[in-house]
Design a protein around this motif. Sequence first.
Motif, PDB file in Angstrom:
ATOM      1  N   LYS B   4      -7.257 -13.335   0.333  1.00 39.21           N
ATOM      2  CA  LYS B   4      -8.143 -14.213  -0.407  1.00 39.21           C
ATOM      3  C   LYS B   4      -9.603 -13.813  -0.196  1.00 39.21           C
ATOM      4  O   LYS B   4     -10.373 -13.685  -1.151  1.00 39.21           O
ATOM      5  CB  LYS B   4      -7.923 -15.652   0.050  1.00 39.21           C
ATOM      6  N   GLN B   5      -9.950 -13.612   1.089  1.00 43.58           N
ATOM      7  CA  GLN B   5     -11.312 -13.204   1.415  1.00 43.58           C
ATOM      8  C   GLN B   5     -11.641 -11.869   0.756  1.00 43.58           C
ATOM      9  O   GLN B   5     -12.728 -11.668   0.241  1.00 43.58           O
ATOM     10  CB  GLN B   5     -11.454 -13.050   2.926  1.00 43.58           C
ATOM     11  N   SER B   6     -10.664 -10.967   0.773  1.00 43.26           N
ATOM     12  CA  SER B   6     -10.896  -9.635   0.233  1.00 43.26           C
ATOM     13  C   SER B   6     -11.116  -9.690  -1.265  1.00 43.26           C
ATOM     14  O   SER B   6     -11.941  -8.954  -1.803  1.00 43.26           O
ATOM     15  CB  SER B   6      -9.705  -8.737   0.538  1.00 43.26           C
ATOM     16  N   LYS B   7     -10.375 -10.600  -1.913  1.00 45.90           N
ATOM     17  CA  LYS B   7     -10.519 -10.725  -3.357  1.00 45.90           C
ATOM     18  C   LYS B   7     -11.927 -11.170  -3.697  1.00 45.90           C
ATOM     19  O   LYS B   7     -12.579 -10.644  -4.596  1.00 45.90           O
ATOM     20  CB  LYS B   7      -9.500 -11.742  -3.875  1.00 45.90           C
ATOM     21  N   LEU B 213      -7.320  -1.372  -7.709  1.00 45.55           N
ATOM     22  CA  LEU B 213      -6.042  -2.008  -7.991  1.00 45.55           C
ATOM     23  C   LEU B 213      -4.917  -1.245  -7.300  1.00 45.55           C
ATOM     24  O   LEU B 213      -4.025  -1.838  -6.690  1.00 45.55           O
ATOM     25  CB  LEU B 213      -5.818  -2.023  -9.509  1.00 45.55           C
ATOM     26  N   HIS B 214      -4.997   0.069  -7.367  1.00 42.94           N
ATOM     27  CA  HIS B 214      -3.998   0.916  -6.712  1.00 42.94           C
ATOM     28  C   HIS B 214      -3.989   0.643  -5.208  1.00 42.94           C
ATOM     29  O   HIS B 214      -2.947   0.468  -4.585  1.00 42.94           O
ATOM     30  CB  HIS B 214      -4.336   2.378  -7.002  1.00 42.94           C
ATOM     31  N   TRP B 215      -5.184   0.610  -4.633  1.00 40.68           N
ATOM     32  CA  TRP B 215      -5.312   0.360  -3.194  1.00 40.68           C
ATOM     33  C   TRP B 215      -4.850  -1.043  -2.840  1.00 40.68           C
ATOM     34  O   TRP B 215      -4.260  -1.283  -1.794  1.00 40.68           O
ATOM     35  CB  TRP B 215      -6.760   0.576  -2.764  1.00 40.68           C
ATOM     36  N   LYS B 220      -1.148  -4.559  -0.055  1.00 40.81           N
ATOM     37  CA  LYS B 220      -0.127  -5.607  -0.043  1.00 40.81           C
ATOM     38  C   LYS B 220       1.161  -5.106   0.595  1.00 40.81           C
ATOM     39  O   LYS B 220       1.865  -5.848   1.251  1.00 40.81           O
ATOM     40  CB  LYS B 220       0.152  -6.077  -1.472  1.00 40.81           C
ATOM     41  N   ALA B 221       1.416  -3.805   0.367  1.00 39.54           N
ATOM     42  CA  ALA B 221       2.621  -3.213   0.935  1.00 39.54           C
ATOM     43  C   ALA B 221       2.388  -2.792   2.386  1.00 39.54           C
ATOM     44  O   ALA B 221       3.247  -2.187   3.003  1.00 39.54           O
ATOM     45  CB  ALA B 221       3.059  -2.019   0.087  1.00 39.54           C
ATOM     46  N   GLY B 222       1.197  -3.082   2.890  1.00 39.04           N
ATOM     47  CA  GLY B 222       0.933  -2.796   4.300  1.00 39.04           C
ATOM     48  C   GLY B 222       0.407  -1.414   4.589  1.00 39.04           C
ATOM     49  O   GLY B 222       0.382  -0.986   5.737  1.00 39.04           O
ATOM     50  N   HIS B 223       0.002  -0.684   3.559  1.00 34.20           N
ATOM     51  CA  HIS B 223      -0.563   0.640   3.810  1.00 34.20           C
ATOM     52  C   HIS B 223      -2.023   0.525   4.186  1.00 34.20           C
ATOM     53  O   HIS B 223      -2.702  -0.417   3.798  1.00 34.20           O
ATOM     54  CB  HIS B 223      -0.438   1.528   2.568  1.00 34.20           C
ATOM     55  N   ASN B 224      -2.485   1.537   4.877  1.00 32.76           N
ATOM     56  CA  ASN B 224      -3.885   1.587   5.239  1.00 32.76           C
ATOM     57  C   ASN B 224      -4.617   2.424   4.205  1.00 32.76           C
ATOM     58  O   ASN B 224      -4.159   3.498   3.840  1.00 32.76           O
ATOM     59  CB  ASN B 224      -4.031   2.254   6.606  1.00 32.76           C
ATOM     60  N   ASN B 225      -5.712   1.943   3.684  1.00 35.86           N
ATOM     61  CA  ASN B 225      -6.493   2.762   2.770  1.00 35.86           C
ATOM     62  C   ASN B 225      -7.946   2.310   2.817  1.00 35.86           C
ATOM     63  O   ASN B 225      -8.274   1.321   3.473  1.00 35.86           O
ATOM     64  CB  ASN B 225      -5.897   2.722   1.357  1.00 35.86           C
ATOM     65  N   PRO B 226      -8.827   3.062   2.146  1.00 37.06           N
ATOM     66  CA  PRO B 226     -10.256   2.736   2.241  1.00 37.06           C
ATOM     67  C   PRO B 226     -10.580   1.297   1.864  1.00 37.06           C
ATOM     68  O   PRO B 226     -11.473   0.695   2.450  1.00 37.06           O
ATOM     69  CB  PRO B 226     -10.897   3.712   1.249  1.00 37.06           C
ATOM     70  N   LEU B 227      -9.839   0.751   0.912  1.00 33.79           N
ATOM     71  CA  LEU B 227     -10.114  -0.628   0.501  1.00 33.79           C
ATOM     72  C   LEU B 227      -9.876  -1.581   1.664  1.00 33.79           C
ATOM     73  O   LEU B 227     -10.680  -2.465   1.951  1.00 33.79           O
ATOM     74  CB  LEU B 227      -9.214  -1.003  -0.682  1.00 33.79           C
ATOM     75  N   VAL B 228      -8.754  -1.363   2.357  1.00 29.88           N
ATOM     76  CA  VAL B 228      -8.440  -2.197   3.511  1.00 29.88           C
ATOM     77  C   VAL B 228      -9.550  -2.069   4.544  1.00 29.88           C
ATOM     78  O   VAL B 228     -10.040  -3.057   5.095  1.00 29.88           O
ATOM     79  CB  VAL B 228      -7.088  -1.769   4.124  1.00 29.88           C
ATOM     80  N   ALA B 229      -9.982  -0.807   4.765  1.00 29.74           N
ATOM     81  CA  ALA B 229     -11.010  -0.551   5.770  1.00 29.74           C
ATOM     82  C   ALA B 229     -12.288  -1.302   5.432  1.00 29.74           C
ATOM     83  O   ALA B 229     -12.876  -1.955   6.295  1.00 29.74           O
ATOM     84  CB  ALA B 229     -11.275   0.942   5.872  1.00 29.74           C
ATOM     85  N   MET B 232     -11.810  -5.091   5.815  1.00 28.46           N
ATOM     86  CA  MET B 232     -11.750  -5.464   7.229  1.00 28.46           C
ATOM     87  C   MET B 232     -13.142  -5.465   7.833  1.00 28.46           C
ATOM     88  O   MET B 232     -13.465  -6.274   8.688  1.00 28.46           O
ATOM     89  CB  MET B 232     -10.890  -4.464   8.004  1.00 28.46           C
ATOM     90  N   LEU B 233     -13.937  -4.529   7.361  1.00 28.95           N
ATOM     91  CA  LEU B 233     -15.300  -4.379   7.864  1.00 28.95           C
ATOM     92  C   LEU B 233     -16.071  -5.673   7.650  1.00 28.95           C
ATOM     93  O   LEU B 233     -16.852  -6.106   8.484  1.00 28.95           O
ATOM     94  CB  LEU B 233     -15.966  -3.249   7.083  1.00 28.95           C
ATOM     95  N   PHE B 234     -15.840  -6.297   6.490  1.00 32.67           N
ATOM     96  CA  PHE B 234     -16.597  -7.497   6.160  1.00 32.67           C
ATOM     97  C   PHE B 234     -15.926  -8.748   6.711  1.00 32.67           C
ATOM     98  O   PHE B 234     -16.589  -9.736   6.976  1.00 32.67           O
ATOM     99  CB  PHE B 234     -16.736  -7.634   4.640  1.00 32.67           C
ATOM    100  N   THR B 235     -14.596  -8.724   6.812  1.00 35.66           N
ATOM    101  CA  THR B 235     -13.915  -9.945   7.197  1.00 35.66           C
ATOM    102  C   THR B 235     -13.601  -9.951   8.686  1.00 35.66           C
ATOM    103  O   THR B 235     -14.340 -10.508   9.487  1.00 35.66           O
ATOM    104  CB  THR B 235     -12.632 -10.111   6.374  1.00 35.66           C
ATOM    105  N   ARG B 236     -12.565  -9.240   9.071  1.00 38.21           N
ATOM    106  CA  ARG B 236     -12.083  -9.360  10.437  1.00 38.21           C
ATOM    107  C   ARG B 236     -13.055  -8.776  11.450  1.00 38.21           C
ATOM    108  O   ARG B 236     -13.233  -9.317  12.538  1.00 38.21           O
ATOM    109  CB  ARG B 236     -10.731  -8.654  10.526  1.00 38.21           C
TER     110      ARG B 236
END
Lengths: 243, 484
Positions: B4-7, B213-215, B220-229, B232-236
Amino acid sequence: METMIEVKDVSMRFRMANDRISSIKEYAIARLRGKLKYNEFEALKHVSFDVKRGEVMGLIGHNGAGKSTLLKVISGILKPTEGSVIVRGNVAPMLELGSGFDFDMTGRENIFLNGAILGYSEEFLKSKYDEIVAFSEIGPFIDMPLRNYSSGMVARLAFSVATVVVPEVLIVDEVLAVGDAEFQEKSRRRMMELMSGGTTVLFVSHDIEQIREMCSRVVWLENGMVRKAGASDEICHLYKENN
Amino acid sequence: MNLKQSKKLLEVLAACYWVLAATVYLVAGQQFHYTAVTSDALSATTTVGELVDGMTITQRVIAPAEFLTGFDLMAATYGRSNSGTLHAALVNDAGEAIAAQDVDIATLPESKYFTIPLDDMVEVQAGEPLTLTLTTTGCTPGNAVTIYCGDTIVAGRFDIVQSISEADRYTVNGVPGTGRLCIKINGIRVLTFYRDYWLIIGGAFTALALLCLHWWRGAKAGHNNPLVAVCMLFTRYGFLIRQLVSRDFKAKYKRSVLGMAWSFLNPLLTMSVQYVVFSALFKSDVPNYPVYLLSGIVFFNFFSEAVSMGMTSITGNASLIKKVYMPKYIYPVSRILSSLVNFALAIIPLLLVMLITGTAFTPALLLLIFDMLCLLGFVTGMSLLLTTAMTFFQDTQFLWGVVSMMWMYLTPLFYPESIIPAQFLTVYHMNPMYQYITFARICIIDGVSPEPMAYLWCILSSLVVLGLGILTFKRHQDKFVLYL
């Protein structure tokens, strides 16, 4: 029961260059001479075990058996050469106290810095701040730079920050008893509380009696391999006989 | 990852993208529609002699663009005030008059290029050869000016003689002279860029959105990618990064009386010293020299400070990396962010000096956001590359010391670009720092937007270096801990 830590066929190999090469020149020369040989050192060899929810698992073995390496692999600090580690839930690895303490900053600032490094959220730290200060018995010194603290005070502060959280999985390298006799007793009690409160614990110690007392199961590491794993009493007995 | 935060974060980023694109479009305006071009002139070595009534001087010129706006001309007044009118006329090869312009001779300065705008812009064919004819009325010997001419170009410290065909030489009453008149034709080229602007912006947005969208699916499938990074930088890890940045900041100014004030005193003092030292040398060549100097210093300091801080981020945090798990990119990112705070503080003295020197505050200053983002990307890429190299080879920091010094001299911080020999300019312009600093100076000093090409260079150099940095860092990050 749910498996919290799953160590699957983990091997950890370190490449030790015949002389540790840390400059481009040395690297180039060694490469040109064809002397770039590495001695492989296998710290862990095909280690597999798992820890179920609420279990207190002990890890014993001699110095250099691979206990600390294994803890680092499980904490995510080292990536295993082979195999995989799956940890479920939030993990609090207590491999060292006071990671990232900055001695020019005040105790208060260090609580937040160290807490952030340990992965606590801001809200959590704010709500637990008073508890941390009270437990550490630092008192009015909390707004002084750490460089003015005695080493006991630093250790007490570090311990208080590290143990304020009740994690789902706790990874402990030796039970941390710090400070003077009185505080040691207090910190030991806090550790016991943490470890007996239904938390999943992976626990390394050289104190075999402590292991027997605390743990339900024990893994005995020797030369990077699992020598034997099983019920606490049985393994501790065997381990003692062999020493 | 908190989806939600990421969106929300993605929505904010998308909004920023469109706001920035719109700002650039609105502010850059005319610069995106047209670009001004000027033909080259030879260096002035001699004159054609007094230009009196009855004399006709012609010169073949080439139209530099499809619209002509005027011409620059270098005249000599013989150190006296002259009167009369200079008639300039442009004729094409078909013999049709294209433009004519009268100039009051009294306005011509001594030995300086003087811009004579045409009353009306004229349309020609770019590259079309034209003939410029100069005649006068009211000029007699002793009350006349002359026009400079020459047959050399300056390359570095040397004059190189050019061979000029007879047709290209000026003529006086039909007799060919020895060189060419010192005349530059000004024109504007119409850019097709602005028509495609929203298409390009929209296209880039669609591509980015598809990538995200691809990322997103990967995340969602639990992969690590730049979007996640990034999320995470902003949230966690936002709290952690804030703590690390504030630590860096406190560590930098610990036990100093002035503390944070050094962040803006430092560039100000550097500028003062360089101003005193170099103003005698370069001041006359550079309009608004103090702002020129300070803008260069502030931008370059951010680059060199952030890169050297980022470079030691892994080796300097060895004790943490060996004992605590957190994503490795946190270390260089936090160091770069603390340099960014410094950079923001260093902007204050720049604004101050702009106020003092009376530099106009124009909307073009908003374009600096784009420039700074590009610089930030470039700096991050460089830091990631160097910190990776540094972990394996300690030599990197010593090598970087030399390289950053060289880099400083290769960037026009305190000298004007014009001292660089023409044949090296192509290579010289490839320096990304040159691009970012020149971009900033055009926005600050000239108060206009740079050309579209400048945007392209900035964003390309930034993305390429950032991409290389991320790939290199990602590939080696698991090995870092083994080398500490």
